[in-house]
Design a protein around this motif. Sequence first.
Motif, short mmCIF file in Angstrom:
data_model
loop_
_atom_site.label_atom_id
_atom_site.label_comp_id
_atom_site.label_asym_id
_atom_site.label_seq_id
_atom_site.Cartn_x
_atom_site.Cartn_y
_atom_site.Cartn_z
N GLY A 276 0.80 -1.23 0.00
CA GLY A 276 0.00 0.00 0.00
C GLY A 276 0.81 1.26 0.00
O GLY A 276 0.42 2.26 0.60
N GLY A 277 1.96 1.24 -0.70
CA GLY A 277 2.86 2.38 -0.64
C GLY A 277 2.50 3.52 -1.56
O GLY A 277 2.88 4.65 -1.34
N LEU A 283 -3.28 -2.32 -2.62
CA LEU A 283 -4.43 -1.67 -1.97
C LEU A 283 -5.04 -0.62 -2.88
O LEU A 283 -6.25 -0.57 -3.07
N PHE A 284 -4.20 0.22 -3.45
CA PHE A 284 -4.71 1.28 -4.33
C PHE A 284 -5.45 0.67 -5.51
O PHE A 284 -6.56 1.08 -5.85
N ILE A 310 -2.93 -0.28 8.00
CA ILE A 310 -3.63 -0.06 6.72
C ILE A 310 -4.76 0.92 6.98
O ILE A 310 -5.46 0.81 7.99
N SER A 311 -4.94 1.89 6.06
CA SER A 311 -6.02 2.87 6.22
C SER A 311 -6.81 2.99 4.93
O SER A 311 -6.23 3.01 3.84
N THR A 322 -14.68 -4.26 1.76
CA THR A 322 -13.31 -3.72 1.83
C THR A 322 -12.43 -4.60 2.72
O THR A 322 -11.29 -4.93 2.37
N LYS A 323 -12.99 -4.99 3.85
CA LYS A 323 -12.24 -5.84 4.79
C LYS A 323 -11.86 -7.16 4.12
O LYS A 323 -10.73 -7.65 4.23
N LYS A 324 -12.81 -7.69 3.37
CA LYS A 324 -12.58 -8.98 2.70
C LYS A 324 -11.48 -8.83 1.65
O LYS A 324 -10.59 -9.68 1.54
N LEU A 325 -11.55 -7.75 0.90
CA LEU A 325 -10.56 -7.48 -0.13
C LEU A 325 -9.17 -7.36 0.47
O LEU A 325 -8.19 -7.91 -0.05
#
Lengths: 418, 426
Positions: A276-277, A283-284, A310-311, A322-325
């Motif tokens: 997620g950088g 994530l993006f 993670i945010s 979202t949580k599942k992903l």
Amino acid sequence: MDYQKISGQGFNLHLIEKKLTKRNIVEIRLADKIKYEDITKRYFLNKYLISITNNYPTERLLSIKTEDLYNVHLGSTIERIGNISLFVIGISFLNEKYTEKGMIDQTIKFLKEIVYNCNFNEEQFKVIKKRIIEEIKDEEESKKYKATISLKEAMDKNSPFAFRRVYLKQLNSLTLQDIKDYYQQVISESDINIYAVGDFSFTAFSKKILKNFSFPSKPKLFKNNCLIHNKFRLLSKKVMKKDKVNQSILKIGFKLKDLNLFEQEYVMPIYNEILGGGSNSKLFNEVREKHSLAYYSSSLYSPYDNVLYISSGISKENYRLTKKLISKIINDLQQGKFTEEDITSAKNNMINRFNMNRKESSFLISRQVLKQYYKAKDIDEVIKQIKKVTKKQIIDASKKIKLDTIYFLYGGESNETD
Amino acid sequence: MKQIKNDKINETLYYEKLKNGLEVYLLKNPEETSIKISFATKYGSMHNSFVPKNKKNYVDYPNGIAHFLEHKLFEMEDKENALTQFQKKGVYVNAFTSKNITAYYLVLTENIEENVNDLLDFVQSPYFTDENVEKEKGIISEEIKMWDDFPEEKLFDTLFLNTFVNHPYRNSIAGRIKDIKKITKEDLRDNYDVFYHPQNMFVVVTGNFDEKEILKIIKDNQNKKIFDPFNSIILKHIEEPSKVYKDKEIIKGNVEKTKIAINYKILISHLKIKPEKLEFYFNIILMNLFDKTSEINEKLKKLSVLTDGIKIDIDFVDNFSVWTIMAETEKPEELLKNIVKSMKNIKVTEEEFERKKKVLISEFISHFNNSNGLNQKILFTKANFNIDFISLFNLIEKLNYQELLKIIAKLDMSNKTVVILESKNS
């Protein structure tokens, strides 16, 4: 020569050359192990010290003096790295060739005034106290800040990574005498370093600093500066909080178990970048681009805290999806479902960032600080090691990430007035 | 290539206008480790009423379209999103839209030629489909909601909405969700065709580079492309009165502390002084009135009317300058009373003027220390005043006390709007 270290009376002076810079910086950093009970008075003193002095007994007069010196910027902050708290006072000023002869001497004299000639009085004490209360109220307004600190406190309230900058309860019982006593303690018991970055002659400048500054303290060695976690949850903790937010905030905290030094310094940052950088991260791409669930979705790794966060800013109804992903992404990475291209891209991003910032004054200073307390390497060595990291090492390190807490701040009230 | 030098601060700005009208500004710093390159258009959120290409009449496009277009330009036909492409190469890329400018920028440490070409190419390769426009609506809606959770954003949006009666400067940059839902791919194309012509655009490069090499890369890139002839941009003429739209408004928000913001709407056309010069004089006035060196600031802190500082900002919109004053306070009416009183009787002593001039000089020179910030300063100076940044230094040196006094005597401070943001619980 671009770096020199000189011993002063009770401190070490670090001179760092930065040719052609138009502004020079002098920073005084007083380090000690972080103590929960000292947090608020340390923060208070840090604010108080740059507010008034005996020769400039009002904030207005002090500000006028900074303008007379061609607008020197005086600042202070408390920085925490792992178990170490750094009490920082700094000043930046224009190179004398753009101002007038003698300005450097006047500026150093002014900094000396700040450090040694503080005007402690009840009236100003009340002013600073009120100001800090207002800051606390400000923080309450920031939902993102609230969510971050709540996640950390839910993870482990007693660990320094979850400490706040200041506590209202401690502030309410603080007195002027506490601050005066603490000032004496800080200048006599800290490990003190002065950093000067700029375009100046090392010889001439060091003479000015050594002549004007001395401290009763002695250099100290600190051990166990990183935070190490001993307790790991088998089942993650879930905290759901309702608040007046338009966009809900999902925060997930992980603790890292038994990373070796190489993993901590070089492997985990690459993992974090892939995860997620930035806008090329998993994530993006999953949460935002593919599913349009969020405006932002990112991760943050704190190496000296051994934690990863993670945010995501999402709509309330997308929480489960979202949580599942996110869970799927974490599992995929553990199973090696990422490419060599992902790794190369992550490495390039990190190296590019280092190269972009490597001559910034603040970066030069922070590198020296990390070298001293965390045995960090020079940037060229760091880049060399990053390039060596392999896919297997990333997979191995990813298995050391332990899910700890899921925090969801939800609302869903529309603020739109159309 | 022209050279605009200033020996006092030891800086040189290189400039050239290309055949297709694109203007290029280059400012080097050999001590930097990177290059920042911005590709900008003199088009922002306020430019949404104009005559589209090959049409005769004005069209009003939805608010927020410039920002929407900025997002969409990253999308590429038959290729990955430009954002992703740059990220994969480890190149920092970003963009922003303001009221009068949109800019796309990279920060590079290597592969200059390839990346500069990629930047110019992606901005100049618009690709809009119904599907990608729909998808973006979801993302931008979330962005708007995120900003709605920042109380200060809401405060400023309301403030500018109430300052102007007709001028589109009054609208928020991203628009409202109901606005962006109306945007179509045809709308995006119309806006793109008018405002993204090289004649309306410019490039700014700062950092460590060879000016001849960079200029050649840009020229070669532009020479390979064919552009339609440039038609003058016809913006809808807006008649904006001196009066504000609304004098006062109280709004509620998720805040712990009350915030007050005031906009003074000041006619400047009669002063007959260039706005870039006026901005310095206005800064001197506002800093002197409200910053930490001011007596008013000190007095208000003693009375607990202020606990923190007063923020100031200055904009220029057509015949007006807008002075924004913002603060947090438990006593908004008392703070307002004091601010209004100061504004009715503006005074600056010669000593104060000379001291503030030192501050302006220092701030100006300091910009050259940071190529990121400098790049942005050059961008905004061009967008706001259509001049190069370096020449501002001569202006600062020539500021004089007598001229300031004449300006103060002619200022009409009678038009203002106030917005107070209170806690929902109050």
